[in-house]
Enzyme design. Structure first.
Site, PDB file in Angstrom:
ATOM      1  N   ASP A 284      69.145  24.074  36.812  1.00 14.45           N
ATOM      2  CA  ASP A 284      69.656  23.259  37.914  1.00 14.45           C
ATOM      3  C   ASP A 284      68.456  22.783  38.712  1.00 14.45           C
ATOM      4  O   ASP A 284      67.483  23.524  38.896  1.00 14.45           O
ATOM      5  CB  ASP A 284      70.541  24.098  38.844  1.00 14.45           C
ATOM      6  CG  ASP A 284      71.930  24.348  38.288  1.00 14.45           C
ATOM      7  OD1 ASP A 284      72.188  24.002  37.123  1.00 14.45           O
ATOM      8  OD2 ASP A 284      72.749  24.927  39.016  1.00 14.45           O
TER       9      ASP A 284
ATOM     10  N   HIS B 207      67.327  28.459  31.067  1.00 14.09           N
ATOM     11  CA  HIS B 207      68.011  28.610  29.787  1.00 14.09           C
ATOM     12  C   HIS B 207      67.326  27.772  28.707  1.00 14.09           C
ATOM     13  O   HIS B 207      66.501  26.900  28.997  1.00 14.09           O
ATOM     14  CB  HIS B 207      69.481  28.209  29.937  1.00 14.09           C
ATOM     15  CG  HIS B 207      70.249  29.132  30.839  1.00 14.09           C
ATOM     16  ND1 HIS B 207      71.134  30.076  30.377  1.00 14.09           N
ATOM     17  CD2 HIS B 207      70.226  29.272  32.199  1.00 14.09           C
ATOM     18  CE1 HIS B 207      71.650  30.746  31.393  1.00 14.09           C
ATOM     19  NE2 HIS B 207      71.108  30.276  32.513  1.00 14.09           N
TER      20      HIS B 207
ATOM     21  N   SER C  86      60.505  26.738  41.805  1.00 19.74           N
ATOM     22  CA  SER C  86      59.303  26.220  41.167  1.00 19.74           C
ATOM     23  C   SER C  86      59.662  25.078  40.232  1.00 19.74           C
ATOM     24  O   SER C  86      60.623  24.362  40.456  1.00 19.74           O
ATOM     25  CB  SER C  86      58.551  27.322  40.426  1.00 19.74           C
ATOM     26  OG  SER C  86      57.236  26.912  40.145  1.00 19.74           O
TER      27      SER C  86
END
Length: 278
Positions: free
Chosen positions: A88, A145, A247
């Site tokens: 995200d 992921h 980050s």
């Protein structure tokens, strides 16, 4: 004021000391202080706790437990695509590698060799390939992921600076993503060939971790781990790592017939699992 002037204070800040201090307190169970800190954080950044597997703010023992929270099952359905979005966040930049140069921001670029820690042979595989720089802000889900299936070949920890990785700093600090501390994860896939996912450290990022190694100890010199074929194999969509505070992820892919999702433009919001390329 130019972006370079705006980021000038970061050159003077004790970034490592600040980061270690933040990481220390974020990992400590501080009772009511932890709960109050989480409440303020959720309110300030608009964190959507309704999609968390555990939406109860008071149940998190440490700030890190909250920050790396899992999502409810089904909160991020996986698209049917050769590459899916691994996080995200927001798109910093995305496109084609120009020779060995990765576009960072207007007037700023860095080389693939520098990004991967000086391995010119590995970097040469991505000549004129594709890259994506994806920024995770404080409000975002911070587990990372797999954009595609992959067999882990190598992991390299490259110590470095700890500049912020927000858009202003990306415009103001030359070679930012190849200058900051980073963890380079090298994968093989029968369809994509070799590809790289890089976790980029930043100011106040307490640590970075992968599912196969755990937390990466910062500092020291460049360190590499090699993995036997089949030792670590992950499917598309599997969790591969996480940040303790926000980050950036940088990905490199070999030249191929893949094209990025045409809806992906710099500054656009992204969600884990959406189609990244076709």
């Amino acid at each position: 004021m130019s972006d370079r002037l705006k980021v000038l204070p970061q050159y003077l800040m004790p970034k490592l000391a600040m980061t270690r201090l933040a990481g220390h307190y974020a990992s400590k169970p501080l009772g009511g202080i932890t709960t109050a800190t989480i409440r303020r954080f959720v309110a300030r950044y608009g964190v959507n706790m309704a999609e968390a597997a555990n939406p109860d703010i008071t149940s998190y023992t440490t700030f890190n437990d909250f920050f790396t929270r899992a999502l409810k099952d089904g909160a991020r359905p996986l698209a049917q695509a050769p590459l899916i979005c691994p996080v995200d966040g927001a798109i910093s930049q995305v496109g084609r590698i120009q020779g060995d140069q990765v576009y960072q921001a207007k007037g700023q670029a860095f080389s693939t060799t520098a990004l991967v820690g000086g391995d010119a042979e590995l970097a040469a595989r991505f000549q004129d390939g594709l890259f994506a720089n994806l920024y995770l802000s404080p409000k975002d889900y911070h587990r990372i992921h797999m954009p595609a299936a992959g067999r882990l070949v190598r992991m390299v920890h490259v110590p470095g600076e700890l500049f912020s990785v927000n858009p202003t700093t990306a415009r103001g600090v030359p070679g930012l993503f190849a200058r900051n501390e980073r963890v380079v994860c090298v994968f093989d896939d029968d369809t994509l060939g070799r590809w790289v996912l890089v976790l980029v450290g930043a100011t106040i990022v307490g640590s970075m971790a992968t599912v196969w190694h755990g937390q990466i100890k910062r500092g020291g010199t460049v360190k590499a781990w090699d993995y036997a074929p089949g030792q670590v194999t992950l499917a598309q969509g599997d969790e591969m790592g996480r940040f303790l505070l926000g980050s950036t992820v940088v990905m490199l892919f070999e030249k191929s017939g893949l094209q990025f999702n045409p809806g992906w433009q710099p500054g656009g919001a992204i969600r884990m699992g959406e189609p990244m390329a076709r």
